[in-house]
Design a protein around this motif. Structure first.
Motif, short mmCIF file in Angstrom:
data_model
loop_
_atom_site.label_atom_id
_atom_site.label_comp_id
_atom_site.label_asym_id
_atom_site.label_seq_id
_atom_site.Cartn_x
_atom_site.Cartn_y
_atom_site.Cartn_z
N LEU A 115 -16.12 32.79 -15.58
CA LEU A 115 -17.26 33.70 -15.60
C LEU A 115 -18.14 33.51 -14.38
CD1 LEU A 115 -18.15 33.27 -19.38
CD2 LEU A 115 -17.23 35.35 -18.34
N GLU A 116 -18.28 32.26 -13.97
CA GLU A 116 -19.15 31.93 -12.85
C GLU A 116 -18.63 32.51 -11.53
OE1 GLU A 116 -20.94 27.83 -10.77
OE2 GLU A 116 -19.52 27.74 -12.44
N THR A 117 -17.31 32.56 -11.38
CA THR A 117 -16.73 32.98 -10.10
C THR A 117 -16.35 34.45 -10.05
OG1 THR A 117 -14.54 32.26 -10.87
CG2 THR A 117 -15.85 30.68 -9.61
N LEU A 118 -16.56 35.19 -11.14
CA LEU A 118 -16.19 36.60 -11.16
C LEU A 118 -17.03 37.41 -10.17
CD1 LEU A 118 -15.58 37.77 -14.85
CD2 LEU A 118 -13.99 37.87 -12.93
N ARG A 119 -16.37 38.28 -9.42
CA ARG A 119 -17.03 39.23 -8.54
C ARG A 119 -16.90 40.62 -9.13
NH1 ARG A 119 -20.12 36.16 -5.09
NH2 ARG A 119 -19.10 34.14 -5.07
N ILE A 120 -17.80 41.51 -8.77
CA ILE A 120 -17.78 42.86 -9.33
C ILE A 120 -16.44 43.53 -9.05
CG2 ILE A 120 -18.93 45.10 -9.36
CD1 ILE A 120 -21.46 43.74 -8.40
N GLY A 121 -15.95 43.36 -7.83
CA GLY A 121 -14.70 43.99 -7.45
C GLY A 121 -13.47 43.41 -8.12
N ASP A 122 -13.63 42.25 -8.78
CA ASP A 122 -12.48 41.66 -9.48
C ASP A 122 -12.10 42.45 -10.72
OD1 ASP A 122 -12.37 39.58 -7.66
OD2 ASP A 122 -13.59 38.22 -8.87
N VAL A 123 -13.06 43.14 -11.30
CA VAL A 123 -12.83 43.85 -12.56
C VAL A 123 -12.28 45.24 -12.25
CG1 VAL A 123 -13.85 44.61 -14.73
CG2 VAL A 123 -14.75 42.58 -13.57
#
Length: 376
Positions: A183-191
């Motif tokens: 959760l900490e390393t998620l970027r918007i573009g990852d989703v």
């Protein structure tokens, strides 16, 4: 964590959205806390020396080594856990500080003390060889309760910002069986949107992965919009896009009179974010302003405990919750629902069924035996 605690809608002392974020280095409060900790550590050492007929000031290195060894063998915290290596190291720092203040050489720098500390760290004593305390899982019923209280408690636009973020963290972390580091390393573009419906999220820390591939997990729409992870993500993405395009005024326009959340909003294409490389989950100031950094794992841990406490959970239960409660809750719920073990492993990234068995609830006396229901 002043930047992510519950929002205070009545706080109007807010800087313009274009004002750069300021970093205020810690000074007097932390120094005062350190002095109090050192004073308590020194008092503890003095009492030990008195009971063991040793001289505390100046102390011999052998005295400190014996103090550490005795504590590691017989000492424990109020919770019954052994003292950590960090605590023992702080004790030495407190003893050194007191000696320097009195004009003596710091005895904690002696090789005998360092050897004693290294020995304790590399050879756990019986008191320290305790099984690690497992984080309590949050099940579907728990999440539903926490979400209801969190959403019903909103009293202004700033509290809606925190609610949308926290709802997205809770449902994304649970449905994806994610670790807090994921959760900490998620970027918007990852989703990304899955062609069959729902969202795809990369899991960069998959258990047992031995190659450079990045697996993904599917977050499908659920029957109820209230607990739908894609809906929670969409609601939070609306806040992020408003902040990243027009700043604070845009978020106020979005949430001052928010559209009632009474149906699914996750159908349709995802809106392209203005900053896809920005962190997905971010700290929120008390005035509702978003920061530019990623929400830390410790902040996620604290948020889960705070939301559970606000939902009326007992303090003893809250103390057992943490960042891993979402992943543990998904696995525990799936096992209780009778989901195929291999399907769970494919979703969570586990490579051993033995690890999954640790999430099963303890068998209670009087529980029905499997043999009694086998059909003989």
């Amino acid at each position: 964590m002043s930047s992510l605690e519950s929002s205070t809608p009545g706080d109007h002392s807010t800087p313009p959205s274009t004002r750069p974020l300021e970093f205020h280095p810690p000074s007097a409060p932390q120094a005062s806390n350190t002095r109090r900790a050192y004073s308590a550590d020194w008092d503890r050492f003095e009492r030990w020396c008195h009971h063991n007929h040793r001289r505390a000031l100046p102390a011999e290195p052998d005295t400190i080594a014996a103090y550490l060894a005795d504590t590691a063998t017989h000492g424990a915290t109020r919770q019954g856990r052994p003292y950590s290596h960090a605590t023992l190291t702080r004790w030495i720092a407190a003893i050194n500080q007191r000696h320097r203040s009195a004009g003596y050489a710091p005895p904690g720098t002696d090789p005998r003390v360092k050897t004693a500390l290294a020995t304790i760290r590399s050879h756990p004593t019986p008191s320290s060889a305790q099984p690690p305390r497992r984080t309590a899982p949050l099940l579907v019923e728990d999440l539903t309760t926490i979400l209801a209280v969190t959403r019903n408690a909103c009293t202004g636009w700033a509290s809606h910002v925190a609610e949308r973020r926290d709802s997205a963290v809770l449902l994304t972390g649970f449905a994806g069986a994610l670790r807090r580091s994921d959760l900490e390393t998620l970027r918007i573009g990852d989703v990304t949107a899955d062609p069959a419906g729902g969202l795809r999220i990369p899991v960069k820390h998959s258990t047992g992965a031995h190659d450079d591939s990045t697996p993904t997990v599917l977050l499908p729409p659920t029957q109820s919009h209230w607990t739908c992870p894609p809906c929670a993500y969409t609601r939070w993405l609306q806040v992020i896009n408003a902040w990243d395009t027009t700043g604070r005024p845009g978020v106020i326009r979005l949430l001052r009179h928010p559209t009632p959340f009474d149906a699914h909003i996750c159908h349709g294409p995802l809106r392209k974010p203005p900053h896809p490389d920005a962190p997905l989950f971010r700290p929120i100031r008390k005035n509702g302003n978003l920061t530019t950094t990623a929400l830390s794992g410790s902040a996620i841990h604290a948020m889960i405990r705070r939301r559970a406490h606000d939902a009326g959970y007992d303090n003893d239960i809250v103390a057992q919750l943490g960042g891993h409660s979402l992943r543990a809750g998904f696995i525990a719920q799936a096992l209780r629902n009778g989901t195929d073990v291999h399907a769970i492993m494919q979703h969570t990234g586990h490579v051993s069924t033995a690890m999954l068995s640790t999430y099963l609830p303890a068998r209670t006396p009087g529980a029905a035996s499997v043999a009694a229901e086998i059909g003989l």
